[in-house]
Design an enzyme around this catalytic site. Sequence first.
Site, mmCIF file in Angstrom:
data_model
loop_
_atom_site.group_PDB
_atom_site.id
_atom_site.type_symbol
_atom_site.label_atom_id
_atom_site.label_comp_id
_atom_site.label_asym_id
_atom_site.label_seq_id
_atom_site.Cartn_x
_atom_site.Cartn_y
_atom_site.Cartn_z
ATOM 1 N N GLU A 149 0.818 -1.217 0.000
ATOM 2 C CA GLU A 149 0.000 0.000 0.000
ATOM 3 C C GLU A 149 0.850 1.263 0.000
ATOM 4 O O GLU A 149 1.773 1.404 0.796
ATOM 5 C CB GLU A 149 -0.893 -0.024 1.247
ATOM 6 C CG GLU A 149 -1.856 1.118 1.381
ATOM 7 C CD GLU A 149 -2.750 0.951 2.592
ATOM 8 O OE1 GLU A 149 -3.684 1.747 2.753
ATOM 9 O OE2 GLU A 149 -2.517 0.014 3.396
ATOM 10 N N HIS A 151 0.583 4.730 1.146
ATOM 11 C CA HIS A 151 -0.292 5.320 2.167
ATOM 12 C C HIS A 151 0.318 6.619 2.680
ATOM 13 O O HIS A 151 1.544 6.718 2.825
ATOM 14 C CB HIS A 151 -0.442 4.302 3.304
ATOM 15 C CG HIS A 151 -1.436 4.648 4.350
ATOM 16 N ND1 HIS A 151 -1.254 5.664 5.272
ATOM 17 C CD2 HIS A 151 -2.645 4.095 4.641
ATOM 18 C CE1 HIS A 151 -2.291 5.716 6.078
ATOM 19 N NE2 HIS A 151 -3.156 4.780 5.718
ATOM 20 N N ASP A 181 -3.741 4.144 -1.747
ATOM 21 C CA ASP A 181 -4.701 4.628 -0.760
ATOM 22 C C ASP A 181 -4.937 6.102 -1.069
ATOM 23 O O ASP A 181 -3.998 6.905 -1.058
ATOM 24 C CB ASP A 181 -4.122 4.457 0.644
ATOM 25 C CG ASP A 181 -5.066 4.905 1.744
ATOM 26 O OD1 ASP A 181 -5.455 6.082 1.722
ATOM 27 O OD2 ASP A 181 -5.392 4.097 2.624
ATOM 28 N N GLU A 240 -12.932 2.994 2.041
ATOM 29 C CA GLU A 240 -12.284 2.841 3.341
ATOM 30 C C GLU A 240 -12.556 4.115 4.144
ATOM 31 O O GLU A 240 -11.833 5.103 4.031
ATOM 32 C CB GLU A 240 -10.783 2.602 3.190
ATOM 33 C CG GLU A 240 -10.127 2.264 4.518
ATOM 34 C CD GLU A 240 -8.636 2.011 4.385
ATOM 35 O OE1 GLU A 240 -8.098 1.260 5.212
ATOM 36 O OE2 GLU A 240 -8.010 2.581 3.479
#
Length: 270
Positions: A149, A151, A181, A240
């Site tokens: 990820e 992030h 993300d 999310e």
Amino acid sequence: MSFSYGVSLYSYTGDMHTVLTLDDAMAEIADLGATGIEILGEGNIPGYPEPSAEWIDAWHARCAHHGLTPTNYGSWIDTSLWHDRDLTADEGAAMLARDLGLAATLGFTFLRPKVGVVSHDLKPHPVWEGVVERNLDRAAELGIVICPEIHAPTPIRHEVVDGYLAFLERTGTKNFGLLIDTGIFQRAPVTAKHEVLPHVVFIQAKFFDIDADLTDATIPWREILTTLDEHGWSGWLSSEYEGDRAPYRSLEQVRRQHALLRSIEAELRA
């Protein structure tokens, strides 16, 4: 361009501790018109890492009943497991191999390995490369793409991403890619992101608050979807939610996000 919509059970973390069962959450996702479900292995699987056969059968039955496709499985590689030493590549590889097997058993096709970090900008512990490389054959056999990820606060143009791209070039594997993300776009403009877009295999549609007028003051969704559209990207957008965890709030927030994303997509298609 083809977007598929899903939801991470992490979005409902607060509500699943107070008002929702797993069945409730899956029914909510299906009622949105979403077709994908994302989980955290340790957080959502009773008896992890060895769930009962009954639970596994029930999982598949629930997915079939609600018309949901397992998308991304969140795995943890705890490099700080021991107080007096770091995790070795072999130990980490065994953890990842275990979770790849469980993810495949549950029908997932993507796996996000969260490796311990060694800096504030989330540089992964150097063990990550050996851990992943030792599992590329297993991932290929199971039909799973391993996708670390990107992030916040790590930006797209960063040594972390460069390391992942170099790994891809060196190995030539099709079982490794990038998970973006969208929280990284809180501060950075969504321009020229196509430099890594061919390697992006999954998108966690991170957000914090969308008002009743379907306005998100934090994440630039129109720019994100326009960039994806302009470069013909297809894949999963998995909600999310990381905002206020007041009971029931996540349910409304995820609904607002899906309404917003679908309205933008409709405009782009028109």
